[in-house]
Structure formats: C-alpha cells, structure tokens
Design a protein around this motif. Structure first.
Motif, PDB file in Angstrom:
ATOM      1  N   ILE A 142      23.772  39.432  21.046  1.00 42.45           N
ATOM      2  CA  ILE A 142      24.759  39.441  19.960  1.00 42.45           C
ATOM      3  C   ILE A 142      24.933  38.053  19.356  1.00 42.45           C
ATOM      4  N   THR A 143      25.035  37.028  20.199  1.00 40.31           N
ATOM      5  CA  THR A 143      25.172  35.663  19.662  1.00 40.31           C
ATOM      6  C   THR A 143      23.905  35.236  18.922  1.00 40.31           C
ATOM      7  N   ALA A 144      22.764  35.773  19.327  1.00 38.84           N
ATOM      8  CA  ALA A 144      21.511  35.463  18.630  1.00 38.84           C
ATOM      9  C   ALA A 144      21.504  36.019  17.210  1.00 38.84           C
ATOM     10  N   LYS A 145      22.363  36.985  16.937  1.00 37.58           N
ATOM     11  CA  LYS A 145      22.470  37.565  15.599  1.00 37.58           C
ATOM     12  C   LYS A 145      23.425  36.786  14.702  1.00 37.58           C
ATOM     13  N   GLY A 146      23.914  35.653  15.192  1.00 40.45           N
ATOM     14  CA  GLY A 146      24.728  34.794  14.348  1.00 40.45           C
ATOM     15  C   GLY A 146      26.208  34.758  14.653  1.00 40.45           C
ATOM     16  N   PHE A 147      26.644  35.509  15.679  1.00 40.04           N
ATOM     17  CA  PHE A 147      28.049  35.472  16.054  1.00 40.04           C
ATOM     18  C   PHE A 147      28.294  34.275  16.959  1.00 40.04           C
ATOM     19  N   ALA A 148      29.402  33.562  16.701  1.00 38.93           N
ATOM     20  CA  ALA A 148      29.667  32.316  17.416  1.00 38.93           C
ATOM     21  C   ALA A 148      29.862  32.525  18.911  1.00 38.93           C
ATOM     22  N   THR A 160      33.122  47.572  25.592  1.00 38.92           N
ATOM     23  CA  THR A 160      34.027  46.805  24.733  1.00 38.92           C
ATOM     24  C   THR A 160      33.382  45.459  24.420  1.00 38.92           C
ATOM     25  N   VAL A 161      33.327  45.120  23.128  1.00 37.20           N
ATOM     26  CA  VAL A 161      32.773  43.844  22.689  1.00 37.20           C
ATOM     27  C   VAL A 161      33.874  43.056  22.000  1.00 37.20           C
ATOM     28  N   THR A 162      34.248  41.921  22.575  1.00 39.88           N
ATOM     29  CA  THR A 162      35.204  41.018  21.941  1.00 39.88           C
ATOM     30  C   THR A 162      34.394  39.911  21.288  1.00 39.88           C
ATOM     31  N   VAL A 163      34.528  39.768  19.968  1.00 40.42           N
ATOM     32  CA  VAL A 163      33.640  38.869  19.235  1.00 40.42           C
ATOM     33  C   VAL A 163      34.436  37.898  18.371  1.00 40.42           C
ATOM     34  N   SER A 164      33.942  36.671  18.297  1.00 43.04           N
ATOM     35  CA  SER A 164      34.543  35.640  17.451  1.00 43.04           C
ATOM     36  C   SER A 164      34.034  35.810  16.025  1.00 43.04           C
ATOM     37  N   VAL A 165      34.973  35.847  15.065  1.00 41.77           N
ATOM     38  CA  VAL A 165      34.589  35.995  13.665  1.00 41.77           C
ATOM     39  C   VAL A 165      35.309  34.948  12.824  1.00 41.77           C
ATOM     40  N   ASP A 166      34.853  34.766  11.590  1.00 45.81           N
ATOM     41  CA  ASP A 166      35.512  33.813  10.702  1.00 45.81           C
ATOM     42  C   ASP A 166      36.741  34.459  10.070  1.00 45.81           C
ATOM     43  N   ALA A 167      37.377  33.721   9.156  1.00 50.18           N
ATOM     44  CA  ALA A 167      38.633  34.179   8.565  1.00 50.18           C
ATOM     45  C   ALA A 167      38.487  35.485   7.792  1.00 50.18           C
ATOM     46  N   GLU A 168      37.301  35.753   7.295  1.00 49.72           N
ATOM     47  CA  GLU A 168      37.082  36.971   6.511  1.00 49.72           C
ATOM     48  C   GLU A 168      36.977  38.216   7.394  1.00 49.72           C
ATOM     49  N   GLY A 169      36.791  38.016   8.659  1.00 52.49           N
ATOM     50  CA  GLY A 169      36.711  39.157   9.567  1.00 52.49           C
ATOM     51  C   GLY A 169      35.308  39.719   9.698  1.00 52.49           C
ATOM     52  N   LEU A 170      35.200  40.773  10.464  1.00 52.78           N
ATOM     53  CA  LEU A 170      33.916  41.407  10.747  1.00 52.78           C
ATOM     54  C   LEU A 170      33.551  42.370   9.632  1.00 52.78           C
TER      55      LEU A 170
END
Length: 199
Positions: A142-148, A160-170
């Motif tokens: 998942i991080t290899a796809k560009g998620f921080a 369950t996947v908890t993911v870091s996203v930017d201000a614009e969201g997923l």
C-alpha cells in the motif's frame, strides 16, 4: 469428569481468543484516535470499487471513515507525529497478538489437555502468525502505491486499513487501489474491507 471440565474450559478459551485479539486492537486504536482526533467529522461512506482504476468490479460495499483530522494544539500534526501515531498502533497490534499467542501456547502445553484442544490452539497460533506476515506485506504494498503510512489489521471478520492521507482525503481511485491490493493478497471481498483515513 475432571478431565472433561478442564477440556471444556480450554475449548471455551480458544473460542474467545480471536475475539480478545480484535477487541484489544480496537480498544488500543480507539485510545489513540481520542488523543489525535480534533473532533473531525467521522461519517462512514460507501465507496464503489468499480471505477476508472479497474478495481475488483464489486459494487458498493467498501466502507471507510472520512474526515478524521489528526491534530495537536498547535495545528495539524506533522510528519513525525503522524509516524509516531502509526508506530503506536502497530505496537498495540503486536502486543495484542503476543498476548493471544501466549495464551494459546499455554493451552497447547496444558497437562491433560485433549489432542483436539492442542491442535486447535496450534492452528490458531499458525493463523495469527500468517496474519502478521500478511499485514506487513500489505502495508508495504500500500505504501508503495504512494500512501505515506498505513496499518493493516486482519481478523476473522475482515481487514481494516488505517491510512494516512492529505487534507483532501482519500479519493475513490485511492480507495480502489487499496481494495485491489487487499482483495488480491487475501482473497477477501470488498465488503470485508474497512478503510479509515487519518489526516
């Protein structure tokens, strides 16, 4: 009769170990969310995985929590704080798994335990080990796809996947990428996947 009662207790413990792992994980995550959450909007939204990214083609059924803002008193938390948050969640997951494995190990080594109880305990230990390896692999993909950053938790009832996203969201495309990875690696369906955003 004494042996029967002991085996009944062992089997009962086995049945609840899986639930205990999940509840431990969920409680730890809830505690972390309460520390970093600034009252952001937490609405569950259904996202179709059949989109322009060529996801698995399943209709609405993937759910994610949108608008969870991870902030400190000084404003939106920085990359270091965000990394610390995900590290803590991984630690909670590992501790929950370690506790479950220790319990199962005790059961498998209990004098007088039936072979069925021992086999069941060993099978669950192998399952937990397999989930742990799968979670690490999914996080890398998942991080290899560009998620921080992200944390994956696998349980009997889904992923369950908890993911870091930017201000614009997923975005829908981003959700589809995560869904494709998880379904391909685990064989579960989109309806078994929950994605939680952390901003």
């Amino acid at each position: 009769m004494k042996v029967f009662k002991r085996n009944a207790v062992i089997i009962t413990v086995l049945l609840f170990v899986g639930a205990a792992v999940y509840l431990n994980w969920a409680y730890g995550r809830q505690q972390e969310d309460s520390q970093v959450s600034a009252g952001g909007q937490n609405a569950q939204q259904a996202v179709s995985s059949g989109n322009e990214e060529g996801a698995s083609g399943e209709s609405a059924g993937l759910f994610y929590e949108a608008g969870t803002d991870a902030e400190t008193s000084g404003g939106t938390q920085g990359a270091a704080d965000m990394a610390g948050y995900f590290d803590q969640v991984r630690l909670n997951r590992r501790q929950a798994r370690d506790e479950a494995t220790a319990t199962l190990s005790t059961i498998s080594e209990t004098a007088g335990a039936s072979q069925e109880a021992i086999d069941a305990a060993l099978a669950q230990m192998m399952q937990l080990a397999g989930w742990t390896a799968q979670e690490a692999e999914l996080e890398s993909l998942i991080t290899a796809k560009g998620f921080a950053n992200c944390v994956v938790f696998i349980a009997e009832d889904g992923v369950t996947v908890t993911v870091s996203v930017d201000a614009e969201g997923l975005s829908t495309a981003g959700a589809a990428k995560i869904t494709d990875i998880v379904t391909e690696e685990t064989g579960c369906t989109a309806s078994d996947i929950k994605i939680i955003e952390i901003k």
